[in-house]
Write a protein that holds these residues in place. Structure first.
Motif, PDB file in Angstrom:
ATOM      1  N   ALA A 273       0.817  -1.218   0.000  1.00 44.28           N
ATOM      2  CA  ALA A 273       0.000   0.000   0.000  1.00 44.28           C
ATOM      3  C   ALA A 273       0.851   1.268   0.000  1.00 44.28           C
ATOM      4  N   ASP A 274       1.878   1.316   0.826  1.00 46.68           N
ATOM      5  CA  ASP A 274       2.713   2.523   0.898  1.00 46.68           C
ATOM      6  C   ASP A 274       3.508   2.736  -0.387  1.00 46.68           C
ATOM      7  N   GLU A 275       4.029   1.667  -0.936  1.00 47.52           N
ATOM      8  CA  GLU A 275       4.794   1.779  -2.182  1.00 47.52           C
ATOM      9  C   GLU A 275       3.911   2.310  -3.311  1.00 47.52           C
ATOM     10  N   ILE A 276       2.699   1.788  -3.415  1.00 50.82           N
ATOM     11  CA  ILE A 276       1.758   2.236  -4.448  1.00 50.82           C
ATOM     12  C   ILE A 276       1.439   3.714  -4.253  1.00 50.82           C
ATOM     13  N   ASN A 277       1.188   4.089  -3.006  1.00 52.83           N
ATOM     14  CA  ASN A 277       0.843   5.477  -2.692  1.00 52.83           C
ATOM     15  C   ASN A 277       1.978   6.424  -3.069  1.00 52.83           C
ATOM     16  N   GLN A 278       3.198   6.091  -2.678  1.00 50.40           N
ATOM     17  CA  GLN A 278       4.343   6.955  -2.957  1.00 50.40           C
ATOM     18  C   GLN A 278       4.617   7.060  -4.453  1.00 50.40           C
ATOM     19  N   ASP A 279       4.415   5.967  -5.176  1.00 55.28           N
ATOM     20  CA  ASP A 279       4.626   5.976  -6.619  1.00 55.28           C
ATOM     21  C   ASP A 279       3.660   6.946  -7.302  1.00 55.28           C
ATOM     22  N   ARG A 280       2.404   6.911  -6.905  1.00 53.93           N
ATOM     23  CA  ARG A 280       1.415   7.815  -7.494  1.00 53.93           C
ATOM     24  C   ARG A 280       1.709   9.264  -7.123  1.00 53.93           C
ATOM     25  N   LEU A 281       2.078   9.493  -5.865  1.00 56.59           N
ATOM     26  CA  LEU A 281       2.395  10.847  -5.420  1.00 56.59           C
ATOM     27  C   LEU A 281       3.576  11.429  -6.204  1.00 56.59           C
ATOM     28  N   LYS A 282       4.530  10.582  -6.557  1.00 51.41           N
ATOM     29  CA  LYS A 282       5.683  11.040  -7.324  1.00 51.41           C
ATOM     30  C   LYS A 282       5.264  11.526  -8.709  1.00 51.41           C
ATOM     31  N   THR A 283       4.371  10.780  -9.351  1.00 51.46           N
ATOM     32  CA  THR A 283       3.866  11.208 -10.660  1.00 51.46           C
ATOM     33  C   THR A 283       3.046  12.484 -10.534  1.00 51.46           C
ATOM     34  N   TRP A 284       2.202  12.545  -9.514  1.00 45.67           N
ATOM     35  CA  TRP A 284       1.375  13.728  -9.275  1.00 45.67           C
ATOM     36  C   TRP A 284       2.250  14.974  -9.113  1.00 45.67           C
ATOM     37  N   LYS A 285       3.334  14.844  -8.351  1.00 40.20           N
ATOM     38  CA  LYS A 285       4.239  15.983  -8.122  1.00 40.20           C
ATOM     39  C   LYS A 285       4.968  16.375  -9.404  1.00 40.20           C
ATOM     40  N   ALA A 286       5.309  15.393 -10.229  1.00 43.70           N
ATOM     41  CA  ALA A 286       5.961  15.707 -11.506  1.00 43.70           C
ATOM     42  C   ALA A 286       5.050  16.550 -12.377  1.00 43.70           C
ATOM     43  N   TYR A 287       3.762  16.189 -12.410  1.00 44.64           N
ATOM     44  CA  TYR A 287       2.791  16.999 -13.155  1.00 44.64           C
ATOM     45  C   TYR A 287       2.700  18.403 -12.560  1.00 44.64           C
ATOM     46  N   ARG A 288       2.569  18.461 -11.254  1.00 49.10           N
ATOM     47  CA  ARG A 288       2.397  19.757 -10.584  1.00 49.10           C
ATOM     48  C   ARG A 288       3.573  20.685 -10.887  1.00 49.10           C
ATOM     49  N   ASP A 289       4.764  20.178 -10.764  1.00 50.74           N
ATOM     50  CA  ASP A 289       5.961  20.986 -11.023  1.00 50.74           C
ATOM     51  C   ASP A 289       6.021  21.429 -12.487  1.00 50.74           C
ATOM     52  N   ALA A 290       5.655  20.526 -13.391  1.00 49.89           N
ATOM     53  CA  ALA A 290       5.752  20.834 -14.817  1.00 49.89           C
ATOM     54  C   ALA A 290       4.738  21.890 -15.250  1.00 49.89           C
ATOM     55  N   PHE A 291       3.553  21.878 -14.614  1.00 50.94           N
ATOM     56  CA  PHE A 291       2.486  22.782 -15.052  1.00 50.94           C
ATOM     57  C   PHE A 291       2.394  24.065 -14.223  1.00 50.94           C
ATOM     58  N   GLU A 292       3.228  24.185 -13.213  1.00 47.86           N
ATOM     59  CA  GLU A 292       3.204  25.391 -12.386  1.00 47.86           C
ATOM     60  C   GLU A 292       3.484  26.663 -13.198  1.00 47.86           C
ATOM     61  N   PRO A 293       4.443  26.656 -14.121  1.00 47.99           N
ATOM     62  CA  PRO A 293       4.666  27.865 -14.930  1.00 47.99           C
ATOM     63  C   PRO A 293       3.430  28.282 -15.734  1.00 47.99           C
ATOM     64  N   ILE A 294       2.658  27.305 -16.209  1.00 44.67           N
ATOM     65  CA  ILE A 294       1.440  27.636 -16.952  1.00 44.67           C
ATOM     66  C   ILE A 294       0.405  28.229 -16.009  1.00 44.67           C
ATOM     67  N   ARG A 295       0.312  27.657 -14.800  1.00 45.83           N
ATOM     68  CA  ARG A 295      -0.628  28.193 -13.800  1.00 45.83           C
ATOM     69  C   ARG A 295      -0.295  29.636 -13.462  1.00 45.83           C
ATOM     70  N   GLU A 296       0.987  29.938 -13.371  1.00 44.10           N
ATOM     71  CA  GLU A 296       1.408  31.288 -12.998  1.00 44.10           C
ATOM     72  C   GLU A 296       1.005  32.326 -14.039  1.00 44.10           C
ATOM     73  N   THR A 297       0.800  31.892 -15.277  1.00 40.67           N
ATOM     74  CA  THR A 297       0.347  32.825 -16.317  1.00 40.67           C
ATOM     75  C   THR A 297      -1.162  33.031 -16.278  1.00 40.67           C
ATOM     76  N   GLY A 298      -1.861  32.230 -15.444  1.00 40.94           N
ATOM     77  CA  GLY A 298      -3.311  32.372 -15.327  1.00 40.94           C
ATOM     78  C   GLY A 298      -4.097  31.631 -16.379  1.00 40.94           C
ATOM     79  N   ARG A 299      -3.426  30.767 -17.157  1.00 42.77           N
ATOM     80  CA  ARG A 299      -4.127  30.074 -18.235  1.00 42.77           C
ATOM     81  C   ARG A 299      -4.729  28.745 -17.804  1.00 42.77           C
ATOM     82  N   VAL A 300      -4.391  28.295 -16.599  1.00 41.84           N
ATOM     83  CA  VAL A 300      -4.903  27.011 -16.133  1.00 41.84           C
ATOM     84  C   VAL A 300      -4.895  27.012 -14.612  1.00 41.84           C
TER      85      VAL A 300
END
Length: 375
Positions: free
Chosen positions: A249-276
């Motif tokens: 359970a913990d391994e699965i959870n951490q794996d998903r959180l890692k992908t989620w954070k990769a998305y968040r970091d990648a799309f933060e610059p777009i969010r800062e422009t107000g487009r998303v």
């Protein structure tokens, strides 16, 4: 690229083989009891019962609180049909209230205005594994003598102020459908009982309305039909599949959180422009990376976005159509107050692929497709 791949650790077949070789497949065997004990320990609940689906768990909850024709149940309109169906089946009227635009959860500020003399329960839905404001909801329910049933279908491994989702209200429900973080072989659910008054009757309802569980414990000399009930016991094969996942359970959870954070970091610059807009996680909540979504300008841009990603072999999908706008929603319920955010926000939201074992290359394919759309 598919939107979802059912979670598999690679060892499920070994556990399934053990279940088959045990020659006990009907449920509540070694694996079923082990799963329930795991949840009772980790959720600190009175009792948990595996069910064939989260839908079944919610139907059991409706029976346990004795929903009668004409009773009213408050919930968000932005949810899956099972949240409402479980109570409609018992004759309840559904009262929908607006959601918060930040978390997409029921807006606790509107619950009290929806309460009438017929109100029996409130059903908060923890969207994307992010908790509703449970302190406020429980306080309102306590003052009005209402039951709280948590639809935590997406919430396993998430917490609210340190408390596991599903373990805060009187009753709760998890889903182990193949689209969830953890699955019991494609379908499955869990009823979470946090109030002692429901423990004994839950066994009866789950076992077709009989007191057979008491018979097996030696508490009665024969079992018989004693209450309403249904066939809510999953097979031992489902439990064996789930038990394998609980070991990881913990391994699965951490794996998903890692992908989620990769998305968040990648799309933060777009969010800062107000487009998303990106998912919002309150500081007092810990989420489980069940979902990563973007909020676009509106329906037209979302349609163009989904088409654009599809051309780049990335499957992005919208989510719920608000229940109050559906034929059954208007027949079995009504919206209380103003629909300020439910429809508007639902038309903006689009979900991106996320699943256990998602590779760096797969993540990059999604990230590149999204960023190129905004470029």
């Amino acid at each position: 690229m598919r939107f979802n791949i059912p979670c598999s650790t690679g060892s499920e077949v070994d556990f399934l083989r053990q279940a088959v070789e045990s020659r006990r497949l009907s449920g509540d065997g070694v694996f079923g009891k082990a799963c329930q004990a795991w949840f009772e320990e980790n959720l600190s609940s009175c009792k948990t019962l595996l069910t064939p689906s989260c839908t079944a768990a919610l139907e059991m909850a409706a029976m346990l609180i004795d929903i009668q024709p004409g009773d009213e149940v408050i919930m968000p309109s932005y949810t899956f049909v099972s949240t409402a169906n479980a109570f409609v089946l018992r004759g309840a009227k559904i009262v929908f209230v607006d959601i918060r635009p930040d978390t997409m959860n029921i807006d606790e500020a509107y619950i009290e205005a929806a309460i009438t003399s017929r109100t029996k329960a409130v059903v908060p839905v923890h969207y994307a594994g992010v908790a509703c404001e449970m302190d406020a909801i429980m306080e309102i329910a306590s003052r009005h003598d209402l039951f709280v049933i948590e639809d935590a279908a997406q919430g396993m491994m998430s917490t609210y102020r340190g408390k596991a989702l599903g373990a805060i209200g009187h009753l709760g429900a998890f889903s182990f459908h193949e689209t969830k973080n953890y699955t019991s072989g494609g379908e499955g659910g869990l009823l979470i009982i946090n109030d002692e008054q429901f423990v004994q009757r839950a066994d009866i309802i789950r076992d077709k309305g009989t007191n057979r569980s008491q018979f097996f414990l030696g508490q009665v000399d024969k079992y018989t039909w004693v209450d309403v009930g249904g066939s809510y016991l999953p097979s031992e094969l489902q439990a064996a599949y789930l038990w394998c996942q609980l070991q990881n359970a913990d391994e699965i959870n951490q794996d998903r959180l890692k992908t989620w954070k990769a998305y968040r970091d990648a799309f933060e610059p777009i969010r800062e422009t107000g487009r998303v807009e990106l998912p919002f996680i309150p500081k007092h909540c810990i989420h489980n990376a069940h979902m990563f979504y973007l909020k676009l300008e509106g329906l037209e841009q979302r349609s163009a976005f989904i088409k654009y990603l599809k051309q780049r072999d990335v499957m992005a999908v919208f989510h719920y159509v608000p229940l109050h706008s559906s034929p059954a929603g208007s027949k079995f319920g009504e919206f209380c107050g103003q629909d300020k955010y439910t429809t508007k926000e639902s038309e903006r939201l689009v979900r991106l692929p996320i699943y256990y074992g998602m590779t760096i290359e797969e993540q990059s394919q999604v990230i590149n497709a999204v960023t190129s759309f905004f470029d």
